[in-house]
Design an enzyme around this catalytic site. Sequence first.
Site, short mmCIF file in Angstrom:
data_model
loop_
_atom_site.label_atom_id
_atom_site.label_comp_id
_atom_site.label_asym_id
_atom_site.label_seq_id
_atom_site.Cartn_x
_atom_site.Cartn_y
_atom_site.Cartn_z
N ASP A 1 -0.97 0.11 -4.85
CA ASP A 1 -2.27 0.68 -5.23
C ASP A 1 -2.16 2.12 -5.68
OD1 ASP A 1 -1.58 1.42 -2.65
OD2 ASP A 1 -3.54 1.00 -1.77
N HIS A 2 -1.12 2.82 -5.18
CA HIS A 2 -0.90 4.22 -5.53
C HIS A 2 0.45 4.62 -4.97
CE1 HIS A 2 -1.73 5.01 -1.35
NE2 HIS A 2 -2.84 4.32 -1.47
N ASP B 1 0.85 -1.20 0.00
CA ASP B 1 0.00 0.00 0.00
C ASP B 1 0.89 1.25 0.00
OD1 ASP B 1 -2.01 1.99 0.54
OD2 ASP B 1 -3.24 0.39 1.37
N HIS C 1 -9.88 -3.23 6.35
CA HIS C 1 -9.39 -2.00 5.70
C HIS C 1 -9.58 -2.12 4.19
CE1 HIS C 1 -6.28 1.43 5.66
NE2 HIS C 1 -7.28 1.82 6.43
N SER D 1 -7.87 -2.19 1.30
CA SER D 1 -7.22 -3.10 0.34
C SER D 1 -7.71 -4.54 0.47
CB SER D 1 -5.69 -3.06 0.48
OG SER D 1 -5.22 -1.74 0.48
N SER E 1 -7.18 4.03 -1.64
CA SER E 1 -6.94 2.58 -1.66
C SER E 1 -8.19 1.77 -2.00
CB SER E 1 -6.40 2.12 -0.29
OG SER E 1 -5.12 2.64 -0.09
N HIS F 1 -2.04 10.95 -1.04
CA HIS F 1 -1.36 10.03 -1.96
C HIS F 1 -0.79 10.81 -3.13
CE1 HIS F 1 -4.29 6.73 -0.44
NE2 HIS F 1 -3.33 6.97 0.41
N ASP G 1 2.00 2.44 3.64
CA ASP G 1 1.20 3.64 3.36
C ASP G 1 0.95 4.44 4.64
OD1 ASP G 1 -0.61 5.16 1.51
OD2 ASP G 1 -2.11 4.50 2.94
N GLU H 1 -0.96 -8.14 1.93
CA GLU H 1 -0.76 -6.69 1.87
C GLU H 1 0.26 -6.19 2.88
OE1 GLU H 1 -3.10 -2.43 2.12
OE2 GLU H 1 -3.69 -4.03 3.47
ZN LIG Z 1 -3.28 5.90 2.17
#
Ligand SMILES: [Zn+2]
Length: 469
Positions: free
Chosen positions: A344-345, A27, A139, A141, A76, A420, A303, A298
């Site tokens: 994811d980003h 993440d 969460h 993800s 996310s 992000h 993140d 994950e």
């Molecule tokens: Zn985040």
Amino acid sequence: MQEELQSQLDKTPIVKQAKNIIFFLGDGTSISTLTAARLAKGHLTGNHEHEVMAYEKFPYSTLIKTYSSDKVVTDSAASATAYLNGVKANQATIGVDANVLLYDCDAMNVPKYHTKSILTDFQEAGKSTGIVTVTRVTHASPAGTFAHTAERHWENDDDVNDDDYDSEKCDDIAEQLVLGDTGSKIKVILGGGRQKFTPKGVVDPEGGDGGKRDDGKNLIETWLNHKQELGNATYTWNRDQFLTVDTANTDYLLGLFDWGHMGWAIDKEPSNPTLQEMAKAAIEILQRDDNGYFLFVEGGNIDLAHHKNEYRSAIEEALEFEKAISYAASVTDPEETLIIVTADHSQPLVINGYQERGADVLDLGDYSNVDGMPFTALLYTQGPGYRGEVNGERPDPSLEDYTNPHYAGAAAVPLTSSNHAGEDVILYARGPHSHLFTGIHENAFIPHALRYASCTGHGLQFCTQQEQP
Ligand SMILES: [Zn+2]
């Protein structure tokens, strides 16, 4: 370099059905995070810039475009919908298409707006599934594998009620995990987030705040009762118990190791297993299914550490993530197991200055030729690390506690939590049909390629394509 050229020349695609898929998701794991993690590991091993991470040995990689249906920079939830379901969604929605707007409880219950995850496809093909994370298992993800919701934060019914929506109508994510069509069939669930599963008044085993549910449901007990009817089922909440689980005789495993997200790797909380230990248990249980399995793993705290601009903590989480990938690569056969590693980003971390070769990327990096003061090699473009100026000058990081594991790197723009970042992320792939992952692709392309490789779900499939003359 000649050896490297030869290995490129020797590379041959594995054109077979992928029996198993392991999907590693870092993440907020920007390319800058991966580079910094490589440099940090190389500093420890003495390999410095020559360090090679486990996923860098994978034969194929591609850039991934991450924008959501409504935002250039994704969150996310929308991202998980895309990379697990194959459909772009609106920010903060999960497992629903773009017809469902944020908070639209009625629309989220319309079946035709539901998207189907690659994990569900594996279940429908009669294979085993599991999810592992260091965040709450509810969460965004991990929820992308099983949930359908108009609000990622509706993790329990109390969250729905607090937003003044009807929790009877808009099922919360924890309830979907234990009782939902897909969630209830997941065999291995490991991570944090006990508060979302137990009612108010239930004391948490690690002290702290207790259960948070309004509806009186104890979903941990419900899960255990249901699964014990189906086979050998175990619930565990701490590392000592967890390490005694006999994976050869366990059919269902639920591990909730923290009241909230699991602790930071850098703080080494004794009750928390590592991501590698959790991935190991999950693989051992799932690989007993001769039909194959899908496992989502994950590195979720990368993140969360970035959001606080705590780059030392983020890099530590990224190194833990790599250990789990290295383990999975070492115990699986590339001829039958497709492993992908992606994010994811991005997050707004940048590697700055002209450090000497062999320097520590976590250290001070270079000097400004304007104010003469040093700056750290890792800086953020925005977030809580913003300091402003003191007496008209930038604070000198060499006078700060910059070796503290929770040191917040300096940021250019103040935000209470970093936003992000929007540049592309990378995806590494190894195993059957990993050669589909080259060039640049949408995040929503990923599950389409995984379905093709594994002959699950809808769309083009390798197995049926093969039957054609
Ligand atoms: Zn985040």
